[in-house]
Design a protein around this motif. Structure first.
Motif, short mmCIF file in Angstrom:
data_model
loop_
_atom_site.label_atom_id
_atom_site.label_comp_id
_atom_site.label_asym_id
_atom_site.label_seq_id
_atom_site.Cartn_x
_atom_site.Cartn_y
_atom_site.Cartn_z
N ILE A 220 0.84 -1.20 0.00
CA ILE A 220 0.00 0.00 0.00
C ILE A 220 0.88 1.25 0.00
CG2 ILE A 220 -1.65 1.32 1.37
CD1 ILE A 220 -2.85 -1.40 2.19
N THR A 221 1.96 1.22 0.80
CA THR A 221 2.88 2.36 0.82
C THR A 221 3.45 2.62 -0.57
OG1 THR A 221 3.54 1.54 2.97
CG2 THR A 221 4.83 3.36 2.07
N PHE A 222 3.85 1.52 -1.21
CA PHE A 222 4.45 1.68 -2.53
C PHE A 222 3.44 2.23 -3.53
CE2 PHE A 222 5.69 0.22 -6.73
CZ PHE A 222 6.99 0.69 -6.78
N LEU A 223 2.22 1.68 -3.46
CA LEU A 223 1.20 2.17 -4.40
C LEU A 223 0.94 3.65 -4.16
CD1 LEU A 223 -1.40 -0.73 -4.70
CD2 LEU A 223 0.18 0.13 -6.43
N GLY A 224 0.99 4.05 -2.88
CA GLY A 224 0.84 5.46 -2.56
C GLY A 224 1.94 6.29 -3.22
#
Ligand SMILES: Nc1ncnc2c1ncn2[C@@H]1O[C@H](COP(=O)(O)OP(=O)(O)O)[C@@H](O)[C@H]1O
Ligand SMILES: [Mg+2]
Lengths: 382, 257
Positions: free
Chosen positions: A141-145
């Motif tokens: 999720i962090t990366f997608l953010g």
């Protein structure tokens, strides 16, 4: 040296002395790996039977000694020591002494070090796996953010994109994938139309093959199948490429040169996928419909005209648009997870391998989950 | 040598998870000097280097390069800082899909507004500096390991940084090639006055190039010696230091003593 009695490659143990007294064991022949277990057992039982007050091991008749034979001798010494029996080796040749000196008796009894994390019980493993899953989810999720932030930035500053790279990956993910995606789309259409025609024929509802196939291909199978193929072809390739760059410290080099690795490496791949996957989806869907048409015309005696009009009636513009939106989201997820798995690589070649696998598995998982979400949302929007 | 500190490391700690690799490391690197960080495998040399160049964020401690904190949150300061240093990674870290010229041109394109023609001429000059003239259009895979490191050096020097970092420059090279690379490093240091921080455990290199060394130790989790390598070899009171410089494993030394 005595000639060996039965087998030449054997050891022999002779005993001089009375039980409980000074004992001399004569070991002769071959003390080696292949008869280690017999030797260990015999020496052990002699020691227990005889309970000597003192032990002398005479090695005058020794013909061959390897490290395993030496191990047996050292173990014998250790056993004797444990029972407070003085033990000495007699007539040890120079070569045998050298082998014995190589082995440090202390290393034989040292308890094994406890490796840092060892998860044994089922519950422990379950807990471990859950924690890993949760932290993985957070990372994704962090990366997608990060990715979305960068995409937003790129939208505002289109000149910062490496368009050459984007074109390269569009060719890789798109053009190079056309044959396989077309073929699988066609086969899927053929199979689906054939199987459903078998059922629909019974009711004389041949013409509904067209609408069934159109709805299935446009709404679900086209986008999903294309996305899965892209996950397999390109998601894995992205993970491997970035993973290898990570291993070679190329990613570190980028950072120290002041480049944002996400913007430099991930954005061209993700952008290219988002541009090309909708086109691939249309392409796959058309081939699927062509498959249906072939079955309809050849197997069900429908005319091309009636098949096409029936298909057209089944699909609305909304379906086509939502399928395109879906495919853009799938592309973002599949390419994004591929890059994320690549950036996660630590260590060597093996880590790149597992990143590649994981990119495909996680990609397909995300496709299915997102598709379910879309099914719900689209149902209510419609 | 005029003692202007270029790099200041204060009370640096490195940790991976619960593992402390080293703690309380402080030293300075002065303008124009070649400082070698040495120590046995796994003692944290690479880790220290990656902290120095801001790839890892330390739990405690501070690193200044030319007065700028490498973990500064100001993007502007970081950008300025990154123009100020170059790094040659252990593997060369050239981008495999780009030619040597494109590799060297990358930082120039990012940080300058030069025309492609001007960049081309700078690239040619840099490749010439590392004796790779004529190899502009080769891909990294088409040249040898030693040449890859030299190309990596050309890329690291693209912006004429004041500091160059090297991780094990001689790793994986044959002795002659590695001496050539050492001599190139010395020549650049002497010619351009570039401050250099070099990680290595090759004794020959150390005596050949180092003005000063910082020695790390795995069990001490920090610096155990600092100074002129020849001095340390002869006069260090620390057995771990002298045994390293005299190529003797510690246990053997203890037994014979
Ligand atoms: N990314 C990392 N994650 C966890 N541990 C690491 C990582 N990088 C290095 N280490 C550990 O830190 C220690 C020092 O490594 P390193 O700095 O590479 O040593 P050196 O370069 O001196 O051989 C080693 O024990 C290594 O296992
Ligand atoms: Mg290292």
């Amino acid at each position: 040296m005595k000639p060996a009695k039965k087998l030449p490659a054997q050891h022999a143990i002779g005993v001089k002395g009375e039980p409980g007294q000074e004992i001399t064991l004569t070991l002769s022949g071959r003390l080696a790996l292949d008869n280690l277990s017999a030797l260990q057992a015999e020496l052990q039982s002699r020691l227990e039977q005889l309970r000597p007050a003192g032990l002398t091991v005479d090695l005058a008749g020794l013909e061959y000694l390897d490290s395993a034979g030496a191990l047996a001798l050292i173990q014998l010494q250790g056993e004797s020591q444990a029972r407070a029996i003085p033990c000495r080796l007699l007539n040890l040749s120079e070569e045998a002494r050298r082998i014995l000196d190589l082995i440090d008796p202390e290393t034989l009894t040292r308890p094994p070090l406890i490796p840092e994390e060892r998860v044994t019980g089922f519950m422990d493993q379950l807990g471990e796996a859950s924690i890993r899953f949760a932290s993985d989810l957070v990372q994704v999720i962090t990366f997608l953010g990060d990715l979305l932030t960068s995409l937003w930035y790129v939208l505002l500053h289109p000149r910062s994109v490496r368009w050459g790279d984007v074109l390269f990956y569009m060719k890789r993910a798109g053009v190079d994938g056309l044959p396989i995606i077309g073929l699988i789309g066609l086969l899927l259409g053929l199979i689906l139309a054939f199987m459903s025609s078998l059922q629909l024929k019974q009711f004389g509802a041949n013409i509904y093959v067209a609408s069934l196939l159109a709805v299935a291909m446009v709404q679900e199978l086209g986008p999903i199948m294309t996305a899965i193929l892209v996950a397999g072809r390109s998601g894995s390739a992205f993970a491997a490429e970035i993973g290898t760059m990570k291993v070679n410290e190329e990613v570190d080099a980028l950072v120290t040169m002041g480049f944002d690795p996400v913007r430099f490496l991930a954005i061209p791949k993700v952008l290219a996928s988002m541009l090309v996957v909708p086109l691939l989806t249309v392409y796959a869907t058309l081939f699927g419909l062509l498959g249906g048409l072939i079955i309809g015309v050849l197997g069900l005696d429908l005319t091309v005209y009636s098949y096409v009009t029936e298909s057209q009636r089944a699909i609305e513009l909304f379906d086509i648009l939502s399928s395109l939106v879906k495919s853009v989201v799938f592309a973002l997820l599949v390419a994004g997870i591929g890059c994320q798995r690549g950036f996660q690589v630590r260590g060597g070649a093996e880590a790149v391998g597992s990143a590649t696998t994981s990119a495909v598995v996680a990609g397909i998982f995300l496709i299915i989950v997102t598709d379910s979400a879309f099914a719900l949302v689209l149902h209510y929007i419609r | 040598m005029d003692k202007i500190p270029v790099i200041e490391v204060e009370n640096l700690t490195a940790r991976f998870g619960d593992d402390t690799i080293f703690a309380g490391v402080s030293f300075q690197v002065f303008k124009g000097e070649i400082l070698v960080i040495l120590g046995g495998s796994g003692c944290g040399k690479t880790t220290l280097l990656k902290h120095l160049i801001g790839l890892y964020r330390p739990p405690t401690g501070r690193i200044l390069i030319n007065g700028v904190d490498v973990n500064s949150r100001s993007a502007k300061k970081l950008r300025k800082l990154r123009m100020d240093f170059g790094v040659l990674f252990q593997s060369g870290a050239l981008f495999g899909s780009m030619t040597l010229a494109e590799n060297v041109a990358l930082p120039l394109q990012e940080y300058t507004d030069l025309s492609p023609a001007a960049i081309g001429s700078v690239v040619k000059m840099k490749l010439g500096l590392v004796s790779l003239a004529g190899y502009e259009n080769h891909l990294p895979e088409e040249i040898s390991g030693g040449m890859q490191k030299r190309a990596g050096l050309a890329r690291a020097m693209a912006l004429d940084p004041t500091v160059l970092f090297f991780d094990e420059p001689s790793a994986g090279l044959d002795p002659i090639t590695s001496v050539e690379l050492d001599n190139l490093i010395k020549a650049i240091n002497a010619g351009m006055g570039t401050t250099m921080v070099i990680v290595t455990h090759e004794l020959q290199s150390i005596f050949n190039i180092a003005h000063r060394v910082v020695m790390l130790d795995k069990s001490a989790k920090g610096i155990i010696a600092m100074g002129d390598p020849k001095d340390l070899k002869e006069h260090s009171p620390d057995l771990r230091v002298t045994s390293f410089f005299n190529r003797q494993p510690l246990e053997a030394k203890e037994v014979s003593a």
